[in-house]
Scaffold this motif. Structure first.
Motif, PDB file in Angstrom:
ATOM      1  N   LEU A 198      47.929  29.442 -29.342  1.00  0.00           N
ATOM      2  CA  LEU A 198      47.002  29.826 -29.571  1.00  0.00           C
ATOM      3  C   LEU A 198      46.247  30.656 -28.238  1.00  0.00           C
ATOM      4  CD1 LEU A 198      44.993  31.869 -30.775  1.00  0.00           C
ATOM      5  CD2 LEU A 198      43.595  30.145 -31.383  1.00  0.00           C
ATOM      6  N   ALA A 199      46.583  28.847 -27.040  1.00  0.00           N
ATOM      7  CA  ALA A 199      46.237  29.293 -26.014  1.00  0.00           C
ATOM      8  C   ALA A 199      47.560  29.649 -25.276  1.00  0.00           C
ATOM      9  CB  ALA A 199      46.409  27.992 -24.854  1.00  0.00           C
ATOM     10  N   GLU A 200      48.894  29.450 -25.385  1.00  0.00           N
ATOM     11  CA  GLU A 200      49.778  30.216 -25.118  1.00  0.00           C
ATOM     12  C   GLU A 200      49.521  31.415 -25.306  1.00  0.00           C
ATOM     13  OE1 GLU A 200      53.315  28.482 -26.264  1.00  0.00           O
ATOM     14  OE2 GLU A 200      52.877  26.132 -25.073  1.00  0.00           O
ATOM     15  N   ILE A 201      49.173  31.787 -26.652  1.00  0.00           N
ATOM     16  CA  ILE A 201      49.488  33.453 -27.153  1.00  0.00           C
ATOM     17  C   ILE A 201      48.529  34.271 -26.098  1.00  0.00           C
ATOM     18  CG2 ILE A 201      48.520  35.440 -28.683  1.00  0.00           C
ATOM     19  CD1 ILE A 201      50.026  33.003 -30.726  1.00  0.00           C
ATOM     20  N   THR A 202      47.313  34.017 -26.391  1.00  0.00           N
ATOM     21  CA  THR A 202      46.031  34.385 -25.664  1.00  0.00           C
ATOM     22  C   THR A 202      46.764  34.866 -24.506  1.00  0.00           C
ATOM     23  OG1 THR A 202      44.393  33.306 -27.143  1.00  0.00           O
ATOM     24  CG2 THR A 202      43.296  34.098 -24.783  1.00  0.00           C
ATOM     25  N   ALA A 203      47.242  33.359 -23.096  1.00  0.00           N
ATOM     26  CA  ALA A 203      47.328  33.609 -22.254  1.00  0.00           C
ATOM     27  C   ALA A 203      48.499  34.926 -22.312  1.00  0.00           C
ATOM     28  CB  ALA A 203      48.095  32.595 -21.667  1.00  0.00           C
ATOM     29  N   GLN A 204      49.446  35.193 -23.232  1.00  0.00           N
ATOM     30  CA  GLN A 204      50.720  35.776 -23.382  1.00  0.00           C
ATOM     31  C   GLN A 204      49.578  37.382 -23.426  1.00  0.00           C
ATOM     32  OE1 GLN A 204      53.614  34.580 -26.314  1.00  0.00           O
ATOM     33  NE2 GLN A 204      54.481  33.110 -24.238  1.00  0.00           N
ATOM     34  N   ARG A 205      48.452  37.552 -24.535  1.00  0.00           N
ATOM     35  CA  ARG A 205      48.477  38.793 -25.057  1.00  0.00           C
ATOM     36  C   ARG A 205      47.517  39.175 -23.562  1.00  0.00           C
ATOM     37  NH1 ARG A 205      43.915  39.234 -29.399  1.00  0.00           N
ATOM     38  NH2 ARG A 205      43.297  41.700 -28.880  1.00  0.00           N
ATOM     39  N   GLY A 206      46.974  38.440 -22.604  1.00  0.00           N
ATOM     40  CA  GLY A 206      46.404  38.837 -21.494  1.00  0.00           C
ATOM     41  C   GLY A 206      46.801  39.618 -20.327  1.00  0.00           C
ATOM     42  N   GLN A 207      48.364  38.651 -19.989  1.00  0.00           N
ATOM     43  CA  GLN A 207      48.917  39.305 -19.609  1.00  0.00           C
ATOM     44  C   GLN A 207      49.864  40.561 -19.625  1.00  0.00           C
ATOM     45  OE1 GLN A 207      52.341  36.392 -18.646  1.00  0.00           O
ATOM     46  NE2 GLN A 207      51.150  34.974 -18.064  1.00  0.00           N
ATOM     47  N   LEU A 208      50.027  41.036 -21.573  1.00  0.00           N
ATOM     48  CA  LEU A 208      50.391  42.014 -21.667  1.00  0.00           C
ATOM     49  C   LEU A 208      49.833  42.735 -21.423  1.00  0.00           C
ATOM     50  CD1 LEU A 208      52.789  43.271 -23.657  1.00  0.00           C
ATOM     51  CD2 LEU A 208      51.246  42.328 -25.796  1.00  0.00           C
ATOM     52  N   GLU A 209      48.451  42.687 -22.086  1.00  0.00           N
ATOM     53  CA  GLU A 209      46.985  43.904 -22.190  1.00  0.00           C
ATOM     54  C   GLU A 209      47.089  44.433 -20.361  1.00  0.00           C
ATOM     55  OE1 GLU A 209      43.950  42.132 -22.780  1.00  0.00           O
ATOM     56  OE2 GLU A 209      44.120  42.200 -25.186  1.00  0.00           O
ATOM     57  N   GLU A 210      47.459  43.249 -19.282  1.00  0.00           N
ATOM     58  CA  GLU A 210      47.740  44.096 -17.415  1.00  0.00           C
ATOM     59  C   GLU A 210      48.799  44.375 -17.299  1.00  0.00           C
ATOM     60  OE1 GLU A 210      47.507  40.225 -15.525  1.00  0.00           O
ATOM     61  OE2 GLU A 210      45.553  39.843 -16.038  1.00  0.00           O
ATOM     62  N   LEU A 211      49.816  44.111 -18.107  1.00  0.00           N
ATOM     63  CA  LEU A 211      51.108  45.028 -18.037  1.00  0.00           C
ATOM     64  C   LEU A 211      51.253  45.726 -18.693  1.00  0.00           C
ATOM     65  CD1 LEU A 211      54.454  44.723 -17.328  1.00  0.00           C
ATOM     66  CD2 LEU A 211      54.660  43.787 -19.957  1.00  0.00           C
ATOM     67  N   ILE A 212      50.636  46.439 -19.594  1.00  0.00           N
ATOM     68  CA  ILE A 212      50.868  47.669 -20.812  1.00  0.00           C
ATOM     69  C   ILE A 212      49.377  48.834 -19.751  1.00  0.00           C
ATOM     70  CG2 ILE A 212      49.334  48.615 -22.469  1.00  0.00           C
ATOM     71  CD1 ILE A 212      50.088  46.782 -24.027  1.00  0.00           C
ATOM     72  N   GLN A 213      48.267  47.926 -18.885  1.00  0.00           N
ATOM     73  CA  GLN A 213      47.500  49.140 -17.808  1.00  0.00           C
ATOM     74  C   GLN A 213      48.590  48.892 -17.312  1.00  0.00           C
ATOM     75  OE1 GLN A 213      43.838  46.678 -17.056  1.00  0.00           O
ATOM     76  NE2 GLN A 213      43.483  46.714 -19.287  1.00  0.00           N
ATOM     77  N   SER A 214      49.456  48.138 -16.488  1.00  0.00           N
ATOM     78  CA  SER A 214      49.791  48.855 -14.866  1.00  0.00           C
ATOM     79  C   SER A 214      50.945  49.796 -15.383  1.00  0.00           C
ATOM     80  CB  SER A 214      50.356  47.680 -14.731  1.00  0.00           C
ATOM     81  OG  SER A 214      51.661  46.814 -15.612  1.00  0.00           O
ATOM     82  N   LEU A 215      51.593  49.328 -16.907  1.00  0.00           N
ATOM     83  CA  LEU A 215      52.279  50.895 -16.617  1.00  0.00           C
ATOM     84  C   LEU A 215      52.086  51.785 -17.678  1.00  0.00           C
ATOM     85  CD1 LEU A 215      54.514  48.457 -19.193  1.00  0.00           C
ATOM     86  CD2 LEU A 215      55.460  49.593 -17.386  1.00  0.00           C
ATOM     87  N   SER A 216      50.491  52.040 -18.451  1.00  0.00           N
ATOM     88  CA  SER A 216      50.245  53.065 -18.600  1.00  0.00           C
ATOM     89  C   SER A 216      49.891  53.326 -17.275  1.00  0.00           C
ATOM     90  CB  SER A 216      48.769  52.845 -18.993  1.00  0.00           C
ATOM     91  OG  SER A 216      47.915  54.235 -19.401  1.00  0.00           O
ATOM     92  N   ARG A 217      48.771  52.876 -16.146  1.00  0.00           N
ATOM     93  CA  ARG A 217      48.984  53.307 -14.519  1.00  0.00           C
ATOM     94  C   ARG A 217      50.092  53.853 -14.078  1.00  0.00           C
ATOM     95  NH1 ARG A 217      45.011  48.748 -14.459  1.00  0.00           N
ATOM     96  NH2 ARG A 217      46.536  47.511 -13.340  1.00  0.00           N
ATOM     97  N   ALA A 218      50.968  53.146 -14.173  1.00  0.00           N
ATOM     98  CA  ALA A 218      52.579  54.075 -13.592  1.00  0.00           C
ATOM     99  C   ALA A 218      52.995  54.843 -13.886  1.00  0.00           C
ATOM    100  CB  ALA A 218      53.505  52.429 -13.603  1.00  0.00           C
TER     101      ALA A 218
END
Length: 360
Positions: free
Chosen positions: A89-109
């Motif tokens: 769960l801790a790994e998934i939470t960390a991955q989710r945060g990274q995924l959200e950051e990646l999605i936001q960066s991709l959306s901005r890009a």
């Protein structure tokens, strides 16, 4: 006199008393033995029940121990699973945060790439508009940009869509020349050039006058009969008609020998009749060049060619002829339409795109 038997009665009583006592003791003994046997039986039953219950308790204890052992093992497994689940769960939470950051960066890009692409497309359309003089490339680029922004549906790009709508309305308000109708008019003008007469005498228009000759037929000598008199009258009427036709043809030929024309341009008289063909071809070439210039949106070149063709028609063609008047009116109607107003720049859209690109 009474008989005294006291000793016998006393022994009898004592025997009875002893018998009763013995009977009582026997009853008591039997009762005691019965109670002892019942008690012993009860104790034996209780012992058996106790043994059975001890055995059941031992079995239950053994089973409880097994269950406790299984429970301990299950508890250890559950603790391990909970620990593993927590770590995952801790790994998934960390991955989710990274995924959200990646999605936001991709959306901005993606938004930034979209803004850059739209800006480049509009600037290319501006260059095409400057080259061709037509607002069509810019209108198409603005419409395509608005459709792409509508598909993305980003709130922060709504200002860009509003700017595009304003610039699109301003560009559409610019008058655009109807090239197709102007080309048709120029084709009709080129056809009229061959039909309009020149101010000088055109050899192609000369027609040889046909002069009829009278044929006089004389009759036979002698006195004419009534039938011959009627025939003679008929011949005289036909002769008069032939003489009238001959005179009219002669008069027409005589009038064609002399023509008085007012010529305002002296250079028109310097044009030889044989050069009329080259003059017409030159005017048609001017009209063809103007047509090609209009098709390529080079309105300045088209204006110069149209003015030159109009000046040639005014100087060398017969203004009193109907064909020349039609040709002149046609060219003068094309001249004001063969102009293109300056296409406005989409400054609002470019400024909104720059602001959107800087807001990343």
């Amino acid at each position: 006199m009474p008989v005294v038997v006291q000793p016998a009665s006393r022994s009898t009583r004592s025997r009875r008393l002893q018998f009763g006592l013995m009977l009582l003791l026997l009853l008591v003994s039997v009762t005691a033995l019965s109670m002892a046997w019942y008690g012993q039986r009860r104790v034996h039953t209780l012992e058996q029940e106790l043994v059975r219950r001890q055995q059941d308790s031992a079995g239950q204890a053994t089973e409880a121990q097994l269950l406790a052992k299984q429970a301990q093992e299950l508890s250890r497994d559950a603790v391990a699973k909970v620990t593993l689940t927590e770590s995952r769960l801790a790994e998934i939470t960390a991955q989710r945060g990274q995924l959200e950051e990646l999605i936001q960066s991709l959306s901005r890009a993606r938004d930034e790439n979209l803004v850059v692409d739209i800006d480049a497309g509009i600037r290319v359309a501006l260059q095409q508009t400057a080259i061709t003089g037509s607002a069509a490339p810019l209108v198409a680029a603005l419409k395509a940009a608005d459709e792409r922004l509508a598909r993305v549906s980003q709130p922060r790009l709504e200002s860009v869509r509003r700017a595009i709508a304003r610039d699109l309305d301003r560009v559409k308000a610019v008058s655009v020349a109807d090239i197709a109708s102007l080309a048709i008019k120029l084709d009709e003008a080129a056809r009229l050039v061959d039909e309009a007469p020149l101010q000088v005498l055109d050899p192609q228009r000369l027609v040889e006058a046909k002069v009829p000759r009278a044929v006089v037929r004389g009759g036979a000598g002698g006195t004419p009969s009534p039938a011959s008199a009627a025939a003679s009258a008929t011949r005289v009427g036909g002769l008069r008609a032939e003489l009238s036709d001959w005179w009219q043809g002669l008069w027409a030929e005589t009038r064609s020998l002399l023509r008085v024309t007012r010529i305002d341009q002296p250079q028109a008289m310097l044009l030889a009749p044989e050069q009329g063909f080259f003059l017409r071809e030159n005017v048609k070439l001017r009209l063809l060049n103007a047509r090609l210039a209009l098709m390529s949106r080079q309105f300045d070149t088209a204006q110069s060619d149209l003015q030159a063709a109009l000046a040639a028609v005014d100087n060398y063609f017969d203004r009193s002829a109907r064909k020349t008047q039609l040709l002149t009116e046609l060219l003068r109607s094309v001249v004001p339409q063969a102009r293109q107003a300056g296409v406005p720049r989409p400054d609002d859209t470019l400024a909104a795109l720059t602001t959107a690109a800087a807001g990343r």
